[in-house]
Design a protein around this motif. Sequence first.
Motif, PDB file in Angstrom:
ATOM      1  N   GLY A  31       0.660  -1.037   0.015  1.00 19.16           N
ATOM      2  CA  GLY A  31       0.039   0.037  -0.095  1.00 19.16           C
ATOM      3  C   GLY A  31       0.843   1.341   0.200  1.00 19.16           C
ATOM      4  N   ILE A  32       0.255   2.424  -0.646  1.00 20.50           N
ATOM      5  CA  ILE A  32       0.880   3.730  -0.180  1.00 20.50           C
ATOM      6  C   ILE A  32       0.845   4.115   1.299  1.00 20.50           C
ATOM      7  CG2 ILE A  32       0.537   6.124  -0.655  1.00 20.50           C
ATOM      8  CD1 ILE A  32      -1.404   5.060  -3.239  1.00 20.50           C
ATOM      9  N   LEU A  33       2.110   4.848   1.683  1.00 18.40           N
ATOM     10  CA  LEU A  33       2.316   4.854   2.708  1.00 18.40           C
ATOM     11  C   LEU A  33       2.384   6.486   3.219  1.00 18.40           C
ATOM     12  CD1 LEU A  33       3.267   3.855   5.770  1.00 18.40           C
ATOM     13  CD2 LEU A  33       5.716   4.398   4.973  1.00 18.40           C
ATOM     14  N   VAL A  34       1.440   6.903   4.117  1.00 17.77           N
ATOM     15  CA  VAL A  34       1.377   8.452   4.213  1.00 17.77           C
ATOM     16  C   VAL A  34       1.802   8.761   5.638  1.00 17.77           C
ATOM     17  CG1 VAL A  34      -0.373  10.450   4.225  1.00 17.77           C
ATOM     18  CG2 VAL A  34      -0.694   8.398   2.757  1.00 17.77           C
ATOM     19  N   VAL A  35       2.794   9.610   5.951  1.00 17.69           N
ATOM     20  CA  VAL A  35       3.028   9.936   7.366  1.00 17.69           C
ATOM     21  C   VAL A  35       2.801  11.418   7.550  1.00 17.69           C
ATOM     22  CG1 VAL A  35       5.169   9.762   8.817  1.00 17.69           C
ATOM     23  CG2 VAL A  35       4.881   8.253   6.983  1.00 17.69           C
ATOM     24  N   PRO A  36       1.934  11.720   8.331  1.00 17.61           N
ATOM     25  CA  PRO A  36       1.818  13.319   8.776  1.00 17.61           C
ATOM     26  C   PRO A  36       2.908  13.702   9.769  1.00 17.61           C
ATOM     27  CG  PRO A  36       0.295  11.869  10.282  1.00 17.61           C
ATOM     28  CD  PRO A  36       1.363  10.642   9.497  1.00 17.61           C
ATOM     29  N   GLY A  52       6.553  15.544   9.075  1.00 17.24           N
ATOM     30  CA  GLY A  52       6.487  14.217   8.737  1.00 17.24           C
ATOM     31  C   GLY A  52       7.804  13.742   7.774  1.00 17.24           C
ATOM     32  N   ALA A  53       8.323  14.970   7.117  1.00 14.46           N
ATOM     33  CA  ALA A  53       9.427  14.622   6.226  1.00 14.46           C
ATOM     34  C   ALA A  53      10.696  14.464   7.266  1.00 14.46           C
ATOM     35  CB  ALA A  53       9.544  15.986   5.452  1.00 14.46           C
ATOM     36  N   ALA A  54      10.766  15.243   8.213  1.00 15.22           N
ATOM     37  CA  ALA A  54      11.877  14.975   9.219  1.00 15.22           C
ATOM     38  C   ALA A  54      12.034  13.265   9.834  1.00 15.22           C
ATOM     39  CB  ALA A  54      11.840  15.755  10.419  1.00 15.22           C
ATOM     40  N   LEU A  55      11.093  12.662   9.819  1.00 16.90           N
ATOM     41  CA  LEU A  55      10.893  11.230  10.129  1.00 16.90           C
ATOM     42  C   LEU A  55      11.486  10.268   9.019  1.00 16.90           C
ATOM     43  CD1 LEU A  55       7.444  10.921  11.905  1.00 16.90           C
ATOM     44  CD2 LEU A  55       9.775  11.098  12.950  1.00 16.90           C
ATOM     45  N   LEU A  56      10.900  10.730   7.708  1.00 15.01           N
ATOM     46  CA  LEU A  56      11.334  10.181   6.582  1.00 15.01           C
ATOM     47  C   LEU A  56      12.821  10.225   6.337  1.00 15.01           C
ATOM     48  CD1 LEU A  56      10.909   8.090   4.253  1.00 15.01           C
ATOM     49  CD2 LEU A  56      10.176  10.059   2.933  1.00 15.01           C
ATOM     50  N   ALA A  57      13.483  11.774   6.749  1.00 14.61           N
ATOM     51  CA  ALA A  57      14.549  12.152   6.276  1.00 14.61           C
ATOM     52  C   ALA A  57      15.681  11.219   7.401  1.00 14.61           C
ATOM     53  CB  ALA A  57      14.784  13.444   6.586  1.00 14.61           C
ATOM     54  N   LYS A  58      15.040  10.872   8.526  1.00 15.79           N
ATOM     55  CA  LYS A  58      15.879  10.163   9.572  1.00 15.79           C
ATOM     56  C   LYS A  58      16.335   8.754   9.297  1.00 15.79           C
ATOM     57  CE  LYS A  58      17.710  10.788  13.655  1.00 15.79           C
ATOM     58  NZ  LYS A  58      18.387  12.162  14.097  1.00 15.79           N
ATOM     59  N   THR A  59      15.415   8.152   8.252  1.00 18.76           N
ATOM     60  CA  THR A  59      15.669   6.817   7.726  1.00 18.76           C
ATOM     61  C   THR A  59      16.786   6.858   6.650  1.00 18.76           C
ATOM     62  OG1 THR A  59      14.450   7.133   5.638  1.00 18.76           O
ATOM     63  CG2 THR A  59      13.100   6.358   7.705  1.00 18.76           C
ATOM     64  N   GLY A  60      17.314   7.903   6.123  1.00 16.40           N
ATOM     65  CA  GLY A  60      18.404   8.037   5.072  1.00 16.40           C
ATOM     66  C   GLY A  60      17.779   7.757   3.682  1.00 16.40           C
TER      67      GLY A  60
END
Length: 197
Positions: free
Chosen positions: A63-68, A102-110
């Motif tokens: 599925g598509i993943l959406v992170v607020p 939410g971009a900060a969380l994704l950024a933290k993954t690398g």
Amino acid sequence: MQKVNFLVFDDFETLDLFGVVEIFGRLKESYDLKFVSLEGGVITSSQQTPIVTEPISSIDTSGILVVPGGMGTRKLVDHHEWTEQLTKLSLLAPYVLTICTGAALLAKTGLLNGKKATSNKRAFDWVISTNQAVNWQRKARWVVADKYYTSSGVSAGMDMALGFIADRHGKACAQKIAYDIEYVWNDCPQEDFFVGK
């Protein structure tokens, strides 16, 4: 029908989530919406809105993943297990959409390293501090980099979601949704009224 997995956490921003839910929810024949969190159960937004979620282990990874975003992101950027789960899900998802911080969380993954991305302009310096290997775009309503969509703050998630719908289903479809919800869609991702204010 494709799943849309909304990955939430305590102190998420209500409009980040539900503005995008409204837009995807208009295409019931195409998308099945699901709310998930790390352990499942009731999750409460910054505005004290409770929602019932399923555990992350139940997610359909196709599925598509959406992170607020929201104030809860400040704690989660240093939460190893959460970041690890987000990394796994993001690698498997066909598309990953983040709203606001939410971009900060994704950024933290690398996974955004070397890619263009944006975030909330009121929290932009903090977001940059979470990972300076990302090609952060200060002037952008939303940014698309491969399968990753990132938006500016709060209501910008709705513009990005409509942009995503336009990319998948055509601009006329996105325009109809915007009209039906009486929303003035800023359909230009580079037009950012809030940068520098």
